[in-house]
Design a protein around this motif. Structure first.
Motif, PDB file in Angstrom:
ATOM      1  N   GLU A   1       0.835  -1.207   0.000  1.00 49.50           N
ATOM      2  CA  GLU A   1       0.000   0.000   0.000  1.00 49.50           C
ATOM      3  C   GLU A   1       0.868   1.256   0.000  1.00 49.50           C
ATOM      4  O   GLU A   1       0.574   2.227  -0.720  1.00 49.50           O
ATOM      5  CB  GLU A   1      -0.927  -0.011   1.211  1.00 49.50           C
ATOM      6  CG  GLU A   1      -2.062  -1.014   1.095  1.00 49.50           C
ATOM      7  CD  GLU A   1      -2.863  -1.156   2.373  1.00 49.50           C
ATOM      8  OE1 GLU A   1      -3.992  -1.670   2.305  1.00 49.50           O
ATOM      9  OE2 GLU A   1      -2.352  -0.757   3.453  1.00 49.50           O
TER      10      GLU A   1
ATOM     11  N   ARG B   1       2.509   1.489  -3.451  1.00 49.11           N
ATOM     12  CA  ARG B   1       1.482   1.887  -4.431  1.00 49.11           C
ATOM     13  C   ARG B   1       1.286   3.397  -4.409  1.00 49.11           C
ATOM     14  O   ARG B   1       1.235   4.057  -5.465  1.00 49.11           O
ATOM     15  CB  ARG B   1       0.170   1.176  -4.099  1.00 49.11           C
ATOM     16  CG  ARG B   1      -1.024   1.592  -4.947  1.00 49.11           C
ATOM     17  CD  ARG B   1      -2.322   1.168  -4.274  1.00 49.11           C
ATOM     18  NE  ARG B   1      -2.516   1.839  -2.998  1.00 49.11           N
ATOM     19  CZ  ARG B   1      -3.330   1.379  -2.030  1.00 49.11           C
ATOM     20  NH1 ARG B   1      -3.996   0.245  -2.190  1.00 49.11           N
ATOM     21  NH2 ARG B   1      -3.454   2.055  -0.900  1.00 49.11           N
TER      22      ARG B   1
ATOM     23  N   LEU C   1       5.907  -3.023  -6.792  1.00 47.00           N
ATOM     24  CA  LEU C   1       4.485  -3.290  -6.622  1.00 47.00           C
ATOM     25  C   LEU C   1       4.024  -4.374  -7.587  1.00 47.00           C
ATOM     26  O   LEU C   1       3.297  -5.306  -7.200  1.00 47.00           O
ATOM     27  CB  LEU C   1       3.697  -2.001  -6.852  1.00 47.00           C
ATOM     28  CG  LEU C   1       2.177  -2.087  -6.722  1.00 47.00           C
ATOM     29  CD1 LEU C   1       1.771  -2.410  -5.300  1.00 47.00           C
ATOM     30  CD2 LEU C   1       1.543  -0.771  -7.175  1.00 47.00           C
TER      31      LEU C   1
ATOM     32  N   ILE D   1      -7.010  -2.325  -7.057  1.00 46.79           N
ATOM     33  CA  ILE D   1      -6.160  -2.130  -8.230  1.00 46.79           C
ATOM     34  C   ILE D   1      -6.999  -1.589  -9.381  1.00 46.79           C
ATOM     35  O   ILE D   1      -8.030  -2.171  -9.752  1.00 46.79           O
ATOM     36  CB  ILE D   1      -5.483  -3.452  -8.631  1.00 46.79           C
ATOM     37  CG1 ILE D   1      -4.519  -3.896  -7.525  1.00 46.79           C
ATOM     38  CG2 ILE D   1      -4.756  -3.314  -9.960  1.00 46.79           C
ATOM     39  CD1 ILE D   1      -3.909  -5.265  -7.763  1.00 46.79           C
TER      40      ILE D   1
END
Length: 364
Positions: A167, A170, A194, A252
């Motif tokens: 996370e 990301r 990622l 996503i």
């Protein structure tokens, strides 16, 4: 200064500086607040405050030479001497467990964004470098890095460790506030890490007769197979950690067909293994001690087991002897009351998160 060194030594001078720091900050600004992810809910104005600055300075003191942070430490409490900072190689330093490293990084990102102070930016970037260095070639992350012997080196979904790392990376890769200060090279590397992490998630998803199901709380770093952790944490399907993995995949944007299949398979498994008609009840046993028991209740919301047997999906209850049990009441009092073997982990996923995800996919 030389006379002080002779009287106190270097550690003594360090301790004296720490003790005097709150006086210059207008009181003990740090001691009034414990460090936790709840601080991330504060607004930008607070992150520009004297209190936030004092906490951030304390947080940075705990950062290791490798760039990580220790677990189970109140980072808002200034260490009284260097010996109070967990050192590389001990049982707490350089951890991704229990919100370690990732939450301090998120806190410092907020500080860097709110204040534009280079010291917070630089500490955060060292944290990014730490996360990138800790990743296995297969895309997974261990619980500690540098690696420790034992289950700590498994790919760790337990307590959300790997998901929290992904996370952060990301958000770094996206480059949006409060991570907009991160340089382009690190953003690119974060994006690559990622993608490898997502690939690892897909490869470690357990299949039963070719059907996608869930994940173990930890997987072997080489074989990717479900693995033992502590004596009561067996190779199994996780009814807790798997929920966090699925939620991550559902966030996503523009998911691939494989990611969609992974989510659908996991959600179907979560639906199939829910335990209906039972609730965990707290009570006083014959010895007068607080205890827990499983009670039949047709109106109770669904429960999920922390561990499900790999081939049969039967709920598992293990004591410190590592013996598989299928009856909650057979657990020792210590484990029954000291560990969460049952919970409502999947309820919100099935009732809210998954329907919203499906609706969004249909709109797109």
């Amino acid at each position: 200064m030389k006379s002080y060194q002779n009287s106190f030594g270097i550690d003594g001078l360090w301790y004296l500086a720490i003790c005097l720091t709150p006086l210059f900050l207008g009181g003990d600004a740090v001691a009034q607040v414990s460090f936790s992810k709840n601080l991330l809910k504060k607004d930008d104005a607070w992150f520009r405050s004297e209190e936030a600055g004092a906490i951030a300075d304390s947080v940075m003191e705990y950062q290791s030479p490798q760039g990580g942070w220790p677990k189970s430490a109140d980072l808002a409490k200034r260490p009284r001497s260097p010996s109070e900072i967990p050192q590389p190689g001990d049982s707490r330093a350089n951890s991704l467990d229990n919100d370690a490293t990732t939450v301090p990084m998120q806190f410092l990102a907020r500080m860097a964004h709110a204040t534009s102070d280079a010291k917070y930016r630089d500490s955060f970037l060292r944290g990014v470098d730490y996360l990138l260095a800790a990743q296995y070639d297969n895309g997974g992350w261990p619980q500690f890095w540098p690696l420790r012997k034992g289950y700590y080196s498994h790919i760790t979904y337990n307590d959300g460790a790997m998901v929290r790392v992904m996370e952060v990376l990301r958000d770094v890769a996206a480059g949006d506030a409060p991570y907009d200060f991160v340089d382009a090279e690190r953003r690119e590397r974060a994006g690559q890490a990622l993608e490898r992490g997502i690939d690892c998630i897909l490869k470690t998803q357990i299949r039963q007769n070719g059907k996608r199901t869930a994940w173990c709380a930890q997987h072997d770093a080489k074989s990717l197979q479900p693995a033992w952790a502590r004596a009561y944490e067996p190779p199994s399907l996780s009814g807790s950690e798997s929920i966090g993995v699925v939620r991550f995949l559902m966030k996503i944007e523009a998911p691939s067909d494989e990611i969609i299949a992974s989510v659908e398979g996991a959600v179907e498994w979560v639906r199939d293994v829910q335990l209906n008609g039972w609730r965990v009840e707290s009570f006083k046993n014959r010895d007068g001690r607080s205890d827990r028991r499983l009670v039949a209740d047709p109106d109770a919301p669904p429960l999920w087991a922390r561990f499900y047997e790999l081939e049969t999906n039967r709920p598992l209850y293990l004591d410190r002897d590592s013996v598989f049990r299928y009856d909650y009441s057979e657990l020792s009092h210590e484990r029954r009351n000291g560990y969460s073997y049952l919970g409502n982990w999947g309820q919100s996923l099935l009732e809210k998160d998954y329907p919203r995800w499906r609706e969004k996919r249909e709109r797109d």
